[in-house]
Design a protein around this motif. Sequence first.
Motif, PDB file in Angstrom:
ATOM      1  N   SER A 133       0.825  -1.201   0.000  1.00  0.00           N
ATOM      2  CA  SER A 133       0.000   0.000   0.000  1.00  0.00           C
ATOM      3  C   SER A 133       0.865   1.260   0.000  1.00  0.00           C
ATOM      4  O   SER A 133       0.534   2.256  -0.645  1.00  0.00           O
ATOM      5  N   GLU A 134       1.996   1.203   0.698  1.00  0.00           N
ATOM      6  CA  GLU A 134       2.902   2.351   0.716  1.00  0.00           C
ATOM      7  C   GLU A 134       3.484   2.621  -0.671  1.00  0.00           C
ATOM      8  O   GLU A 134       3.695   3.780  -1.044  1.00  0.00           O
ATOM      9  N   PRO A 143      -6.157   6.221  -2.472  1.00  0.00           N
ATOM     10  CA  PRO A 143      -6.558   4.903  -1.969  1.00  0.00           C
ATOM     11  C   PRO A 143      -7.982   4.548  -2.385  1.00  0.00           C
ATOM     12  O   PRO A 143      -8.951   5.213  -1.983  1.00  0.00           O
ATOM     13  N   SER A 144      -8.100   3.534  -3.213  1.00  0.00           N
ATOM     14  CA  SER A 144      -9.412   3.051  -3.650  1.00  0.00           C
ATOM     15  C   SER A 144      -9.218   1.702  -4.320  1.00  0.00           C
ATOM     16  O   SER A 144      -8.097   1.270  -4.579  1.00  0.00           O
ATOM     17  N   HIS A 145     -10.325   1.060  -4.624  1.00  0.00           N
ATOM     18  CA  HIS A 145     -10.256  -0.235  -5.295  1.00  0.00           C
ATOM     19  C   HIS A 145      -9.890  -0.104  -6.774  1.00  0.00           C
ATOM     20  O   HIS A 145      -9.737  -1.129  -7.449  1.00  0.00           O
ATOM     21  N   TRP A 146      -9.761   1.133  -7.258  1.00  0.00           N
ATOM     22  CA  TRP A 146      -9.279   1.310  -8.629  1.00  0.00           C
ATOM     23  C   TRP A 146      -7.881   0.719  -8.772  1.00  0.00           C
ATOM     24  O   TRP A 146      -7.570   0.074  -9.767  1.00  0.00           O
ATOM     25  N   ASN A 147      -7.044   0.960  -7.794  1.00  0.00           N
ATOM     26  CA  ASN A 147      -5.704   0.367  -7.739  1.00  0.00           C
ATOM     27  C   ASN A 147      -5.739  -0.725  -6.662  1.00  0.00           C
ATOM     28  O   ASN A 147      -5.263  -0.548  -5.548  1.00  0.00           O
ATOM     29  N   LYS A 148      -6.304  -1.833  -7.017  1.00  0.00           N
ATOM     30  CA  LYS A 148      -6.572  -2.889  -6.036  1.00  0.00           C
ATOM     31  C   LYS A 148      -5.285  -3.580  -5.585  1.00  0.00           C
ATOM     32  O   LYS A 148      -4.341  -3.741  -6.356  1.00  0.00           O
ATOM     33  N   LEU A 174      -5.645  -3.033   9.958  1.00  0.00           N
ATOM     34  CA  LEU A 174      -4.943  -2.458   8.811  1.00  0.00           C
ATOM     35  C   LEU A 174      -5.157  -0.950   8.729  1.00  0.00           C
ATOM     36  O   LEU A 174      -6.146  -0.412   9.228  1.00  0.00           O
ATOM     37  N   SER A 175      -4.235  -0.274   8.060  1.00  0.00           N
ATOM     38  CA  SER A 175      -4.365   1.167   7.868  1.00  0.00           C
ATOM     39  C   SER A 175      -5.567   1.479   6.987  1.00  0.00           C
ATOM     40  O   SER A 175      -6.047   0.645   6.215  1.00  0.00           O
ATOM     41  N   GLU A 176      -6.038   2.704   7.107  1.00  0.00           N
ATOM     42  CA  GLU A 176      -7.193   3.132   6.319  1.00  0.00           C
ATOM     43  C   GLU A 176      -6.898   3.034   4.819  1.00  0.00           C
ATOM     44  O   GLU A 176      -7.750   2.589   4.032  1.00  0.00           O
ATOM     45  N   ASN A 177      -5.708   3.437   4.404  1.00  0.00           N
ATOM     46  CA  ASN A 177      -5.362   3.396   2.982  1.00  0.00           C
ATOM     47  C   ASN A 177      -5.354   1.970   2.455  1.00  0.00           C
ATOM     48  O   ASN A 177      -5.815   1.702   1.340  1.00  0.00           O
ATOM     49  N   LEU A 178      -4.801   1.040   3.237  1.00  0.00           N
ATOM     50  CA  LEU A 178      -4.757  -0.351   2.808  1.00  0.00           C
ATOM     51  C   LEU A 178      -6.156  -0.940   2.736  1.00  0.00           C
ATOM     52  O   LEU A 178      -6.496  -1.619   1.762  1.00  0.00           O
TER      53      LEU A 178
END
Length: 299
Positions: A133-134, A143-148, A174-178
């Motif tokens: 995710s980083e 952060p979205s499911h576009w880049n899953k 897990l982090s919010e972004n992940l």
Amino acid sequence: MDGLPLNAGYACINLSLQAEKITSNRGMIKKTFTQKGLAYASELALKNVQDLLKIVDWNIENGFRLFRISSDLFPWSSEYRFAELPDYADIRETLEEIGSRPIRLTAHPGPFNQLAGQGSVLENTIKDLEAQSEVFDLMGLTPSHWNKINFHVGGAYGDKSSTLARFTSNFSLLSENLRARLTIENDDRVNLYSVEELIYLHEVIGIPIVFDYFHHALNPGHLTEEEAFMLAYNTWDVRPVFHFSNSRREYEDPTARREAHADWVYTPVNTYGKQVDVVFECKMKELAVLRMKSNDLAV
């Protein structure tokens, strides 16, 4: 929908460029990392992201708008923070450039990631998924499911229901972004998880389901392909990314493992009138997709 899926992509390795020694998964054994340390890890990581940029640009020039990046950009990433690498500034600048390109990038960390695991298994899973995710954060990708970031539940641990419940509980660690990027995929073995079994995870934590056509053929549960496709499709908040491949045993080698993927694409993809992006998990990578396009396999 006529023609090919909206975006047809492939995974991790570009065979055309690999012949020119352009690759994004340079690594090393633990002994080498112990001996050479961060400096060498940094050197390899910089080369990997620089070559990833070349691969992404090749994809765009050749009509690919979807690509699964390698999860091995950073050798032994569990042993350090990215910012500790001597080449971090150049690595970050290159990742930012990659993230600015007009292409949908996804990831699929390895099978050792088991969010329903416990102890060190869970700790290592969280560490690996957060690192992926980083990478997307450094690319500047929202952060979205576009880049899953896609993965599997993993083992059933002798009790599927308890395992799925533990998965949902650990999701909160897990982090919010992940959490915003994670997706889950149906499995190819009946002792693991079909689409209809994964729907519980979507209902509880909202995670989208990546429909894998080949896996469904091997482990359909009680659903037809269309039923499983639509069930997975309706879990997404953006255009879905699904996976497609053919059976190596059926089309190329009758002695191959039941779960083995074919080198090439032999059958059309039925998207049931929906717009989806499809990663073709063929051993011949971009060459298989290009041949598929030239053969005009209709959806």
